[in-house]
Design an enzyme around this catalytic site. Structure first.
Site, PDB file in Angstrom:
ATOM      1  N   TYR A   1      69.313 107.003  27.473  1.00 57.87           N
ATOM      2  CA  TYR A   1      68.631 105.848  28.060  1.00 57.87           C
ATOM      3  C   TYR A   1      69.572 104.996  28.902  1.00 57.87           C
ATOM      4  O   TYR A   1      69.281 103.849  29.179  1.00 57.87           O
ATOM      5  CB  TYR A   1      68.022 104.984  26.952  1.00 57.87           C
ATOM      6  CG  TYR A   1      66.691 105.477  26.445  1.00 57.87           C
ATOM      7  CD1 TYR A   1      66.595 106.710  25.800  1.00 57.87           C
ATOM      8  CD2 TYR A   1      65.535 104.726  26.610  1.00 57.87           C
ATOM      9  CE1 TYR A   1      65.380 107.164  25.328  1.00 57.87           C
ATOM     10  CE2 TYR A   1      64.312 105.175  26.141  1.00 57.87           C
ATOM     11  CZ  TYR A   1      64.245 106.390  25.500  1.00 57.87           C
ATOM     12  OH  TYR A   1      63.040 106.831  25.035  1.00 57.87           O
TER      13      TYR A   1
ATOM     14  N   LYS B   1      73.026 116.574  16.223  1.00 55.91           N
ATOM     15  CA  LYS B   1      73.045 117.977  16.631  1.00 55.91           C
ATOM     16  C   LYS B   1      74.473 118.290  17.082  1.00 55.91           C
ATOM     17  O   LYS B   1      74.699 118.750  18.201  1.00 55.91           O
ATOM     18  CB  LYS B   1      72.013 118.165  17.770  1.00 55.91           C
ATOM     19  CG  LYS B   1      71.731 119.597  18.147  1.00 55.91           C
ATOM     20  CD  LYS B   1      70.838 120.331  17.186  1.00 55.91           C
ATOM     21  CE  LYS B   1      70.730 121.788  17.570  1.00 55.91           C
ATOM     22  NZ  LYS B   1      69.993 122.604  16.599  1.00 55.91           N
TER      23      LYS B   1
ATOM     24  N   ASP C   1      66.870 118.901  14.249  1.00 55.52           N
ATOM     25  CA  ASP C   1      65.722 119.819  14.200  1.00 55.52           C
ATOM     26  C   ASP C   1      65.276 120.043  12.754  1.00 55.52           C
ATOM     27  O   ASP C   1      64.091 119.981  12.429  1.00 55.52           O
ATOM     28  CB  ASP C   1      66.044 121.148  14.917  1.00 55.52           C
ATOM     29  CG  ASP C   1      67.375 121.760  14.511  1.00 55.52           C
ATOM     30  OD1 ASP C   1      68.160 121.092  13.791  1.00 55.52           O
ATOM     31  OD2 ASP C   1      67.634 122.918  14.892  1.00 55.52           O
TER      32      ASP C   1
ATOM     33  N   ASP D   1      63.585 107.552  19.346  1.00 64.76           N
ATOM     34  CA  ASP D   1      62.289 107.401  20.012  1.00 64.76           C
ATOM     35  C   ASP D   1      61.318 108.456  19.488  1.00 64.76           C
ATOM     36  O   ASP D   1      60.194 108.146  19.076  1.00 64.76           O
ATOM     37  CB  ASP D   1      62.488 107.547  21.528  1.00 64.76           C
ATOM     38  CG  ASP D   1      61.180 107.390  22.287  1.00 64.76           C
ATOM     39  OD1 ASP D   1      60.401 106.488  21.929  1.00 64.76           O
ATOM     40  OD2 ASP D   1      60.939 108.176  23.223  1.00 64.76           O
TER      41      ASP D   1
ATOM     42  N   ASP E   1      57.996 108.043  16.437  1.00 64.49           N
ATOM     43  CA  ASP E   1      56.579 108.387  16.641  1.00 64.49           C
ATOM     44  C   ASP E   1      56.142 109.450  15.625  1.00 64.49           C
ATOM     45  O   ASP E   1      55.039 109.384  15.066  1.00 64.49           O
ATOM     46  CB  ASP E   1      56.331 108.928  18.060  1.00 64.49           C
ATOM     47  CG  ASP E   1      56.017 107.807  19.064  1.00 64.49           C
ATOM     48  OD1 ASP E   1      56.564 106.701  18.881  1.00 64.49           O
ATOM     49  OD2 ASP E   1      55.237 108.037  20.006  1.00 64.49           O
TER      50      ASP E   1
END
Ligand code: IPM
Ligand code: MG
Length: 342
Positions: free
Chosen positions: A130, A176, A209, A233, A237
């Site tokens: 971002y 990751k 993951d 982000d 959700d």
């Protein structure tokens, strides 16, 4: 009587409705707790863009600067090359609101795949993908730069551990670093170091993951989850989906001296202007605002009033299985605030 200056961005789509419903809650809190909120309306979002050519004019930023905190409705973020960054992303960066706190949990009557979920996503809010560093390096090849700093990782990871002490004392870092060896590798190293300062808190790491999979199988196993910006982000959700969707999902964007509070959901233009949107995510964001201002008691009362109103269940919006309006639900929550004994 304590006075606060609260700047307000009503936002786009359903924003003005859910924020005006939240203003009713602000009034009820003022009455109940002898607090005073001076409201400073700030232009930002789509209307501002049409009028001034920017979604966040300088004079709006000035107004926000002169307030104690900001309540923000959803604003449209334009897509594609050459468009401005969205309003929340600009504000997070400008005020260095580095900690995005997103509590996701079950509420009465809210249909969800799981029960017993109580998560707090702690999302780094100023760096990662971002950072606005995207470039065209040749025809057909664009790159984006992902920023990870030791300072950024340290401060967000410390927030996660501190908040875990007030909860179930468990923190999970999603990363990751088997692929993103330098950026996520940095987060992993910092996490391991910082965790030593909190021996009372259980610290775990998961590849992002695998974490996504485990969350949709056993979300009850998690407490605080700390994530860099883009993972935060996406996973917030996803976590909202585990407890019934975005209608009940508030957030706080916190820096050293300033904070912004906003529902996680978008502006839902398809249902805008109909007075049917669920205002609870905005109302719970205001509850987080009260908590940040140090008005702990008032903050709890607002959340309890939401729960009581849901339990009564006679003023629910369409998404909650009822047929009441945005403002009828807000009125019911306001009445609960006024009737709770403190
Ligand atoms: C959020 C939103 C924003 C983000 C968008 C609107 C720019 O999705 O707050 O989660 O990506 O941070
Ligand atoms: Mg989002």
């Amino acid at each position: 009587m304590k006075n606060y200056k609260i700047s307000i961005i009503r936002g786009d789509g359903i924003g003005p409705e859910v924020i005006s419903a939240t203003e009713r809650i602000i009034e009820a809190v003022e009455e109940k707790f002898s607090l005073k909120f001076e409201k400073i309306l700030v232009e930002a979002g789509l209307e501002a863009y049409k009028k001034y050519g920017t979604n966040l004019p300088d004079f709006s930023l000035e107004k926000i600067k002169h307030s104690d905190c900001l309540l923000k409705g959803p604003t449209t973020s334009l897509e594609g090359e050459g468009t401005e960054l969205g309003v929340p992303v600009k504000i997070r960066k400008y005020f260095d609101l580095y900690a995005n706190l997103r509590p996701l949990k079950n509420f009465p009557r809210i249909n969800s795949i799981f029960k017993g979920v109580d998560l707090l996503i702690v999302r780094e809010n100023t760096e990662g993908m971002y950072s606005g560093l995207e470039y065209k390096i040749s025809e057909g090849t664009n790159i984006g730069i992902r920023v990870a700093t030791k300072r950024g990782a340290e401060r967000i990871i410390n927030v996660a551990f501190k908040l875990a002490r007030e909860r179930k004392e468990r923190v999970t870092l999603g990363h990751k670093s088997n692929v993103l060896k330098m950026t996520d590798g940095l987060y992993k190293d910092v996490f391991e170091k910082v965790s030593k300062n909190y021996p009372d808190v259980e610290a775990k790491e998961e590849h992002i993951d695998a974490l996504a999979m485990k969350l949709v199988m056993r979300p009850q196993d998690y407490d605080v989850i700390v994530l860099e910006n883009l993972y935060g982000d996406i996973i917030s959700d996803l976590a909202a989906g585990l407890v019934g969707g975005l209608g009940m999902a508030p957030s706080a964007n916190i820096g050293e001296n300033f904070a912004m509070f906003e529902p996680i959901h978008g502006s839902a233009p398809d249902i805008a202007g109909k007075n049917i949107a669920n205002p609870i995510a905005s109302i719970l964001s205001f509850s987080m605002c009260l908590d940040w201002l140090g008005e702990k008691n008032a903050s709890h009362v607002v959340e309890d009033a939401v729960i009581n109103s849901l339990k009564r269940g006679d003023k629910l919006t369409l998404d909650l299985g009822g047929s009441s309006t945005t403002h009828e639900l807000a009125e019911s929550i306001a009445n609960e605030i006024l009737s709770i004994s403190v």
